[in-house]
Design a protein around this motif. Structure first.
Motif, PDB file in Angstrom:
ATOM      1  N   TRP A  28     -23.326   7.476 -50.834  1.00 60.72           N
ATOM      2  CA  TRP A  28     -22.674   8.499 -51.592  1.00 60.72           C
ATOM      3  C   TRP A  28     -24.075   9.335 -52.214  1.00 60.72           C
ATOM      4  O   TRP A  28     -23.859   9.520 -53.434  1.00 60.72           O
ATOM      5  N   GLN A  29     -24.589  10.090 -51.624  1.00 57.76           N
ATOM      6  CA  GLN A  29     -25.756  10.704 -52.138  1.00 57.76           C
ATOM      7  C   GLN A  29     -25.269  11.980 -52.354  1.00 57.76           C
ATOM      8  O   GLN A  29     -25.791  12.972 -53.110  1.00 57.76           O
ATOM      9  N   ARG A  30     -24.346  12.417 -51.672  1.00 57.96           N
ATOM     10  CA  ARG A  30     -23.809  13.678 -51.585  1.00 57.96           C
ATOM     11  C   ARG A  30     -22.191  13.650 -51.696  1.00 57.96           C
ATOM     12  O   ARG A  30     -21.688  13.323 -50.508  1.00 57.96           O
ATOM     13  N   ILE A  31     -21.741  14.186 -52.616  1.00 59.01           N
ATOM     14  CA  ILE A  31     -20.158  14.295 -52.769  1.00 59.01           C
ATOM     15  C   ILE A  31     -19.610  15.564 -53.104  1.00 59.01           C
ATOM     16  O   ILE A  31     -20.251  16.179 -54.163  1.00 59.01           O
ATOM     17  N   ASP A  32     -18.749  16.013 -52.396  1.00 57.80           N
ATOM     18  CA  ASP A  32     -17.896  17.305 -52.783  1.00 57.80           C
ATOM     19  C   ASP A  32     -16.573  16.973 -52.895  1.00 57.80           C
ATOM     20  O   ASP A  32     -15.818  16.459 -51.954  1.00 57.80           O
ATOM     21  N   LEU A  33     -16.078  17.337 -54.278  1.00 57.35           N
ATOM     22  CA  LEU A  33     -14.601  16.644 -54.308  1.00 57.35           C
ATOM     23  C   LEU A  33     -13.911  17.827 -54.772  1.00 57.35           C
ATOM     24  O   LEU A  33     -12.544  17.823 -55.285  1.00 57.35           O
ATOM     25  N   PHE A  34     -14.267  19.223 -54.134  1.00 52.14           N
ATOM     26  CA  PHE A  34     -13.398  20.294 -54.302  1.00 52.14           C
ATOM     27  C   PHE A  34     -11.953  20.154 -53.679  1.00 52.14           C
ATOM     28  O   PHE A  34     -11.020  20.924 -54.077  1.00 52.14           O
ATOM     29  N   ASP A  35     -11.891  19.339 -52.516  1.00 51.85           N
ATOM     30  CA  ASP A  35     -10.649  19.436 -51.884  1.00 51.85           C
ATOM     31  C   ASP A  35      -9.690  18.563 -52.554  1.00 51.85           C
ATOM     32  O   ASP A  35      -8.462  18.698 -52.270  1.00 51.85           O
ATOM     33  N   PHE A  36     -10.029  17.922 -53.622  1.00 50.95           N
ATOM     34  CA  PHE A  36      -9.356  16.835 -54.222  1.00 50.95           C
ATOM     35  C   PHE A  36      -9.330  17.261 -55.796  1.00 50.95           C
ATOM     36  O   PHE A  36      -8.901  16.617 -56.823  1.00 50.95           O
ATOM     37  N   LYS A  56     -26.403  14.901 -55.146  1.00 47.92           N
ATOM     38  CA  LYS A  56     -25.619  15.998 -55.251  1.00 47.92           C
ATOM     39  C   LYS A  56     -24.181  15.726 -55.311  1.00 47.92           C
ATOM     40  O   LYS A  56     -23.599  15.161 -54.694  1.00 47.92           O
ATOM     41  N   LEU A  57     -23.537  16.534 -56.425  1.00 47.76           N
ATOM     42  CA  LEU A  57     -22.157  16.318 -56.674  1.00 47.76           C
ATOM     43  C   LEU A  57     -21.563  17.928 -56.959  1.00 47.76           C
ATOM     44  O   LEU A  57     -22.016  18.533 -57.774  1.00 47.76           O
ATOM     45  N   SER A  58     -20.390  17.952 -56.362  1.00 46.62           N
ATOM     46  CA  SER A  58     -19.795  19.086 -56.729  1.00 46.62           C
ATOM     47  C   SER A  58     -18.282  18.877 -57.299  1.00 46.62           C
ATOM     48  O   SER A  58     -17.565  18.176 -56.506  1.00 46.62           O
ATOM     49  N   LEU A  59     -18.140  19.231 -58.443  1.00 44.90           N
ATOM     50  CA  LEU A  59     -16.704  19.080 -59.016  1.00 44.90           C
ATOM     51  C   LEU A  59     -16.143  20.468 -59.331  1.00 44.90           C
ATOM     52  O   LEU A  59     -15.206  20.653 -60.457  1.00 44.90           O
ATOM     53  N   ARG A  60     -16.610  21.402 -58.457  1.00 44.63           N
ATOM     54  CA  ARG A  60     -15.878  23.017 -58.427  1.00 44.63           C
ATOM     55  C   ARG A  60     -14.328  22.554 -58.680  1.00 44.63           C
ATOM     56  O   ARG A  60     -13.871  22.206 -57.645  1.00 44.63           O
ATOM     57  N   GLY A  61     -13.786  23.551 -59.348  1.00 40.91           N
ATOM     58  CA  GLY A  61     -12.368  23.356 -59.824  1.00 40.91           C
ATOM     59  C   GLY A  61     -11.601  22.423 -60.373  1.00 40.91           C
ATOM     60  O   GLY A  61     -10.590  22.368 -60.482  1.00 40.91           O
ATOM     61  N   CYS A  62     -12.270  21.404 -60.716  1.00 44.43           N
ATOM     62  CA  CYS A  62     -11.722  20.060 -61.110  1.00 44.43           C
ATOM     63  C   CYS A  62     -11.647  20.336 -62.660  1.00 44.43           C
ATOM     64  O   CYS A  62     -12.375  19.887 -63.534  1.00 44.43           O
ATOM     65  N   LEU A  63     -10.194  20.649 -62.979  1.00 38.39           N
ATOM     66  CA  LEU A  63      -9.932  21.230 -64.409  1.00 38.39           C
ATOM     67  C   LEU A  63      -9.630  19.898 -65.253  1.00 38.39           C
ATOM     68  O   LEU A  63      -9.890  20.208 -66.525  1.00 38.39           O
ATOM     69  N   GLY A  64      -9.575  19.007 -64.676  1.00 38.84           N
ATOM     70  CA  GLY A  64      -9.293  17.650 -65.809  1.00 38.84           C
ATOM     71  C   GLY A  64     -10.644  16.945 -66.187  1.00 38.84           C
ATOM     72  O   GLY A  64     -10.486  16.105 -66.848  1.00 38.84           O
ATOM     73  N   VAL A  65     -11.736  17.406 -65.628  1.00 41.77           N
ATOM     74  CA  VAL A  65     -13.033  16.618 -66.108  1.00 41.77           C
ATOM     75  C   VAL A  65     -13.729  17.365 -67.233  1.00 41.77           C
ATOM     76  O   VAL A  65     -13.607  18.665 -67.399  1.00 41.77           O
ATOM     77  N   GLY A  66     -13.845  16.640 -68.312  1.00 41.84           N
ATOM     78  CA  GLY A  66     -14.286  17.122 -69.474  1.00 41.84           C
ATOM     79  C   GLY A  66     -15.678  16.243 -69.795  1.00 41.84           C
ATOM     80  O   GLY A  66     -16.323  15.668 -69.098  1.00 41.84           O
TER      81      GLY A  66
END
Length: 436
Positions: A65-73, A95-105
């Motif tokens: 889990w060195q590179r994670i992209d959660l955009f699809d979720f 590397k982590l992408s939380l692009r568009g994850c509106l619930g993350v604060g």
């Protein structure tokens, strides 16, 4: 904990018991299985984790889990998910992408920062709950951060940039597009302590003035990409400082910066010979004089957006055709003075045969089918835009397609007035615009 083998503790290997009868578990060393799992995406890893107890251990090992992209979720991701991921991955995560994850604060990202201190690339694009508190956490716990995307995080202020400058000196790329609370003070603090910045995206930061650009020009000699789209207060003065201080600049976007003049094109030509991408849409004061200097000095240009540069004529196209052999994408939409002769020079230039891929000619009223004839030898041409080119005909497009059968042509033809209906019957088919 027992001695590690390829990053996995011996106690974990001991969980592979004789009850795991699958042939693959018997034949392949666990180190090799772990290596195979390292190539799987997030969804596949989660599915593998449900196969058996042994696969669960391998699939959820932090090294996978060195590179994670959660955009699809993005709709399903809440703060606790990010916290759990950070605890699972720990120092492995790069590397982590939380692009568009509106619930993350901020709270979840504080936990993340504490657990994932080796993070190098983090995208929080569109995470609108994010505030300066998150940047404080990143500054405190993530000194290896190199790429950070905070686009559309509109609560971000100068305090975030000051925090990043203090704790993330290795920062190479920062996107704060549409963070319209940022001013020159934040930019000054950032660039003074992050001299390795190579990419700076400030699109829609409408409070920025020339003073901010002077700080960038003075402290960012490594800058390669700069986006200032719709930063409407900037003028020639600030941008000339950028050109003189950032000689490695390859991509510049100043679309919508209506105050700039040919002085910028001269400065680019004199100082930035490596320029590859220039976007100056809606910069209506630019003329052939400036583009002539640019073309004669910036021979590596590949993409140019000149939409609504309403003063340019065929003279600009002649210079580009002679001096810019690498040109691939050219937008001339709403450049109403462009004629078939300019396209003729472009079509016979060195970029035409193997390089030119896209040309946009929307709302160029002087363009006729003759231009399409001039472009038929552009074998790499993939797309041409012809909306509202009223002298272009279907027959001309058809002839172009005989030479370039795979080309995408986007055109518009006004609907033909239907003949009077007979016997008062209603028209059965819509005669709307025809899109090719």
């Amino acid at each position: 904990m027992g001695k590690e083998v390829n990053g996995v503790s011996r106690s974990r290997f001991e969980m592979f018991t004789n009850s795991d009868e699958a042939v693959i578990n018997k034949k392949l060393p666990k180190e090799l299985l772990l290596r195979i799992f390292s190539f799987l995406d997030v969804v596949t890893l989660c599915r593998c984790a449900q196969v058996s107890r042994s696969w669960n251990v391998l699939a959820l090992d932090g090294s996978n889990w060195q590179r994670i992209d959660l955009f699809d979720f993005q709709r399903d991701i809440e703060g606790r998910v990010v916290e759990n991921i950070s605890k699972r991955c720990g120092g492995f995560l790069r590397k982590l992408s939380l692009r568009g994850c509106l619930g993350v604060g901020d709270s979840a990202l504080r936990t993340f920062s504490q657990n994932c201190r080796n993070i190098e690339l983090l995208s929080l694009n569109g995470c609108t709950k994010i505030t300066d508190s998150t940047c404080n956490s990143l500054s405190k716990f993530c000194p290896k951060l190199k790429h950070l995307d905070l686009a559309s995080c509109t609560s971000i202020t100068n305090l975030s940039l000051k925090a990043l400058s203090e704790g993330c000196p290795l920062l190479e790329q920062l996107n704060i597009s549409w963070c319209d609370q940022v001013t020159k003070d934040g930019v000054q603090a950032l660039v003074r302590c992050c001299p390795g910045l190579k990419g700076l995206f400030l699109k829609g930061c409408t409070q920025l003035e020339d003073e901010a650009l002077k700080h960038i020009g003075a402290h960012c000699p490594e800058l390669v990409t700069l986006n200032l789209q719709t930063c409407s207060q900037i003028t020639d003065e600030g941008l000339i400082t950028i050109c003189r201080g950032c000689h490695r600049l390859q991509s510049l976007c100043v679309s919508g910066c209506a105050n700039i003049t040919d002085a910028i094109l001269h400065a680019l030509g004199q100082n930035c010979p490596r320029l590859r991408i220039l976007e100056v849409a809606r910069c209506s004061q630019l003329t052939d004089v400036g583009f002539t200097t640019l073309a004669r000095n910036c021979h590596e240009l590949e993409k140019m957006d000149l939409e609504e540069c309403v003063q340019i004529t065929d003279g600009t196209l002649i210079q580009l055709s002679i001096h810019c052999p690498r040109l691939q994408v050219l937008s001339l939409s709403h450049c109403e003075l462009i004629t078939d002769d300019g396209i003729r020079h472009l079509g016979s230039g060195p970029c035409a045969h193997d390089r030119l891929e896209v040309i946009e000619l929307d709302n160029c009223p002087l363009i006729t089918d003759a231009s399409l004839e001039h472009l038929k030898s552009c074998h790499s041409l993939d797309r041409i835009e012809l909306y509202d080119c009223q002298q272009i005909t279907r027959a001309g497009i058809k002839r172009l397609r005989t030479h370039l059968p795979n080309i995408k042509v986007h055109a518009y033809f006004a609907p033909v007035t239907p003949p009077p209906s007979v016997g008062g019957s209603r028209q059965r088919f819509c005669r709307c615009c025809v899109l090719l």
